[in-house]
Every structure is written in C-alpha cells, then in structure tokens.
Design an enzyme around this catalytic site. Structure first.
Site, PDB file in Angstrom:
ATOM      1  N   HIS A 189       0.808  -1.040  -0.150  1.00  0.00           N
ATOM      2  CA  HIS A 189       0.003   0.115  -0.120  1.00  0.00           C
ATOM      3  C   HIS A 189       0.835   1.358  -0.139  1.00  0.00           C
ATOM      4  CE1 HIS A 189      -2.299  -3.019   2.539  1.00  0.00           C
ATOM      5  NE2 HIS A 189      -3.340  -2.398   1.844  1.00  0.00           N
ATOM      6  N   ASP A 237       2.326   1.999   3.358  1.00  0.00           N
ATOM      7  CA  ASP A 237       3.186   1.382   3.891  1.00  0.00           C
ATOM      8  C   ASP A 237       4.630   1.438   3.938  1.00  0.00           C
ATOM      9  OD1 ASP A 237       1.250  -0.674   4.153  1.00  0.00           O
ATOM     10  OD2 ASP A 237       1.547  -1.835   2.392  1.00  0.00           O
ATOM     11  N   ASP A 246      -0.467 -12.207   2.313  1.00  0.00           N
ATOM     12  CA  ASP A 246      -1.067 -11.104   3.029  1.00  0.00           C
ATOM     13  C   ASP A 246      -1.060 -11.984   4.534  1.00  0.00           C
ATOM     14  OD1 ASP A 246      -2.671  -9.118   4.193  1.00  0.00           O
ATOM     15  OD2 ASP A 246      -3.897  -9.115   2.560  1.00  0.00           O
TER      16      ASP A 246
END
Ligand code: XUL
Ligand code: CO
Length: 437
Positions: free
Chosen positions: A99, A102, A337
């Site tokens: 992202h 991040d 993830d």
C-alpha cells in the site's frame, strides 16, 4: 547492513530435512505438469505485514523486534527497503506488494507525503534494478487515515472522495513507473455500519464511478497491469460492499466494469464470508476471473481476520486444484497477506513463517497435481451427472425440452431411488492422496 543475520539463502533440502531454514517441498525449478513450481506460484512479500506493522494489535503497541525500531520515520522506511529486498533474496521470492502508506510516513499535507513517498520509490526502483525483484501489485490505503472513517469512494463527503481519488492517481502513477503486474482495489471501509445513516444506492454509484475513472486513467497513462478487486465481507466495516466473489462479480456486471477487473481472493476473507477458499476460487474461475490470491488462513476459533501464514495442507490442496484447472494465475500471484503471531517477534520468525507458507503451498501443488492426473474425483463427479447424457437428461442438458414434455415424462415415472453421495469415502480417498505422498 545485514538484517537477517547469519541466515543463508534458503534452499530445497527435501521433505525429511531437519534444517528449519530449508524448503521441504518448494523446489523452484522442479517441473510439475507443464510448469515449474516457480511459475505455478509467483510468490510475493507483503510490505505491510512483513515490514511495516510490527505486530501491533488493538490491545498493545508494536512488539516485533526490528532493527528500525525507534528510528526517525523516513530513516526507518529506508531501512525497510533494504530489509525487504534482503528477505526476498534469501527466500527466493520474486515479487512484492504494498500500500502507498506502508512505504513512507504520512505527513500533514498530501504534497509532503508524496515527496517522502517519492524518495522511497526511488530506492525501491534502484533495488529492483539491482536484484530483478518485481512489483506484483500496488494499492492505496484508503482506510488508515481518520478521514476515511465513513468510507473513501463511498464516503458521504465529496472532499474525501476527491482525496481518495488523488491518492489513487498517485499510486497508479507509481505502479506504472515500477511496471507493476497489477493493481488492487480493496474496499476496506467501502461499506456501512448502519442503514439509519446510509444511502446504499448512492454509495454504490459513487464507488462504480470511482472505479470507472481509475479505468479511464489507466488507459490514459498506458498502465498495462491488471486491475483486481479484493472481496471481503466485513472488518473494518460491519458490512462491506465487495462481500464475496459472487457479490463483487454482480457489482462489476451491473456497472459494466467486468471486462476491466479480475478478482484477488484471500483465504481468510473467504472464511469470514462463510465460504471455503475453494468455493470462492471456483466461483471466480467459472467466470474466468480468477486473477490473484492473498495467501493466508484464519483461525476459526477467533472469527476475525487473523491473517496467519498458511500451514493447513487441506486448504493448500483445494486451492492448488483450482489453480491448476485455471492454467495458473496468469496475471497475478500468491501474495503472503500474512503476519507472524505477536509472540513470534524475531527477524528469524519472518523467515520461518515464509518458508512454512511456501512449503505448504508447494506440497499442496504436488498433491493437487497427483489428484488431477489420477482423475478419481473428476470421474466421480462426471458419473454423478451422467443421467444428463442420454434420454430426457440429454434434452435438459441441451435446453430442448419444456415443462409440458417434462410433465408427461414425470407423471408415469417409477422412481428407482438415488445413488449415494459417498462423501465420507471421498474424504478418506483425499486423505490417502495427502498422506500416502
Ligand atoms: C485486508 C487486506 C488488505 C488488502 C490490500 O484484510 O486483505 O491488506 O489485501 O489492501
Ligand atoms: Co488481502
């Protein structure tokens, strides 16, 4: 600086190896069917769980022991780039995902935030060129900043919609610059808490318009990556619009966006939706929309998104059956993830957990390949529907009968009783495939 001290590049040592830093099943160059393991499973490191989050949870602060703890935020972001590329090299992982938020600290203004982000993007680009690692997909965090408390593209407030679009435009520019294979839209807060304050129809219209502008911008800048939507039924909002694969596909068809998107499915999200991951993958595959996978699994006792590294062989087998039948994940990959449990706080734990996840999927691939080549379950299913191959069944199959004809057929029918579904026999057979290998 070496971040994973004393850890060598992990190699395949076979299933009986006692070296915890070696692969027991994942042998990148080994051919299974018509592809190597590496081709079947384009693995990706998630920047957020691996480098950014530090194992904070609603009851406590970050607990992970990381070399960047206590450093100035931009300095810490730079160290994360070095550590991330070192980890990918040591694990033989070719891709990563992030992202925007991040990567670099969020500042007071969007302008300043973007300047810091560009510094880190420069470092990432350099490291990509040096190591050959690639960006599987990028995404914008449209859920962390408090401004997104009511949603982003579905916020009742137009300024928030505008900022979310600006943030997405910037991340798409980055995705293009880094030649990402894809771009993910996960609607973290695109949903609602109560219909007492929500105009659902209007919010969905806004979301569809937001996505159509993203499609338009993609074409304008010539970004070649695949767009994905990642369904999740709830968390953080009580009800998320992209509930599961079927709901998301219906939304895409309704707004005529289907040709631009595939699905990025996540194991723990399937669990939260009350589905198996195999169900979600098969729904997507039936629509030719099985794009990418966020690989993890959920603790069924806890009932929230625990994002654990996958160590459940049954899930791995069922998933890899779908992947093989799909001919691989053409535009996507397997993004971890997944996060280490909070007490697994050391740098070594990151390595152990990726090895565990990669090995579980690789073992699943080996078994799935045997199951498909053997054909036992496919034959069973084929036989189960064989009454549609002839007689009245063939007429139904070819859609060439009518209620009147079926009435005449059924009125004098002598029912002979039905065959068994044999579920327990099939489950035992599956165990045989798994444990005799
Ligand atoms: C949250 C989740 C996200 C998406 C990307 O549950 O899965 O990390 O994968 O925003
Ligand atoms: Co995800």
């Amino acid at each position: 600086m070496e971040y994973f001290k004393g850890i060598e590049k992990a190699v395949y040592k076979g299933k009986d190896s006692n070296d915890a830093f070696s692969f027991k099943h994942y042998n990148a160059s080994e051919t299974i069917g018509n592809k190597t393991m590496e081709e079947w499973m384009p693995f990706a490191m998630s920047w957020w769980h691996t480098l950014a989050s530090g194992s904070s949870d609603p009851f406590g602060s970050a607990a992970a022991t990381r070399p960047w703890n206590g450093k100035e935020p931009l300095e810490a972001s730079k160290m994360r780039v070095e550590a991330g590329f070192e980890l990918m090299q040591k694990l033989g992982i070719n891709y990563f995902c992030f992202h925007d938020r991040d990567l670099a600290p969020e500042c007071k203004s969007l302008k300043e935030t973007n300047e810091k982000l560009d510094i880190i993007i420069g470092l990432i680009e350099e490291s990509m060129n040096k190591t050959g690692k690639k960006l599987l997909w990028a995404t914008s965090s449209l859920f962390t900043n408090p401004r997104y408390m009511h949603g982003a593209a579905t916020s009742p407030y137009a300024d928030v919609f505008a900022i979310a679009s600006a943030q997405t435009k910037k991340t798409m520019d980055i995705a293009k610059k880094l030649n990402a294979k894809g771009y993910v839209f996960w609607g973290g807060r695109e949903g609602y808490e109560t219909l007492l304050n929500t105009d659902m129809k209007r919010e969905l219209e806004h979301l569809a318009y937001f996505l159509s502008m993203a499609v338009e911008y993609k074409e304008k800048i010539g970004f070649k990556g695949q767009f994905f939507i990642e369904p999740k039924p709830k968390e953080p909002t009580k009800h998320q619009y992209d509930f599961d694969a079927a709901t998301t596909l219906e939304f895409l068809y309704h707004y005529k966006l289907d040709k631009y998107f595939e699905l990025n499915l996540e194991v723990n999200h399937a669990t939260l939706a009350g589905h198996t991951m195999q169900h979600e993958m098969q729904v997507a595959r039936n629509h030719n929309k099985l794009g990418s996978v966020d690989i993890n699994y959920g603790d069924t006792f806890l009932g929230w998104d625990t994002d654990m590294f996958l160590t459940n062989i049954y899930d791995a087998v069922f998933m890899m059956i779908e992947v093989i039948k799909n001919g691989g994940l053409k535009n996507g990959g397997f993004n971890f993830d997944a996060k280490v449990r909070r007490p697994s706080h050391t740098m070594e734990d990151l390595v152990y957990s990726y090895i565990a996840g990669m090995d579980t999927l690789a073992w699943g691939l080996r078994i799935a390949d045997k199951i498909i080549r053997d054909g036992f379950f496919d034959k069973f299913i084929e036989e189960r529907y064989s009454s549609y191959n002839s007689g009245i069944g063939a007429k139904i199959e070819s859609k060439s009968t009518s209620f009147e004809e079926l009435f005449d057929y059924a009125i004098n029918l002598e029912e002979k009783g039905l065959p068994s579904g044999n579920q327990e026999m099939l489950e035992a057979k599956l165990n045989q495939f798994i444990y005799n290998n």
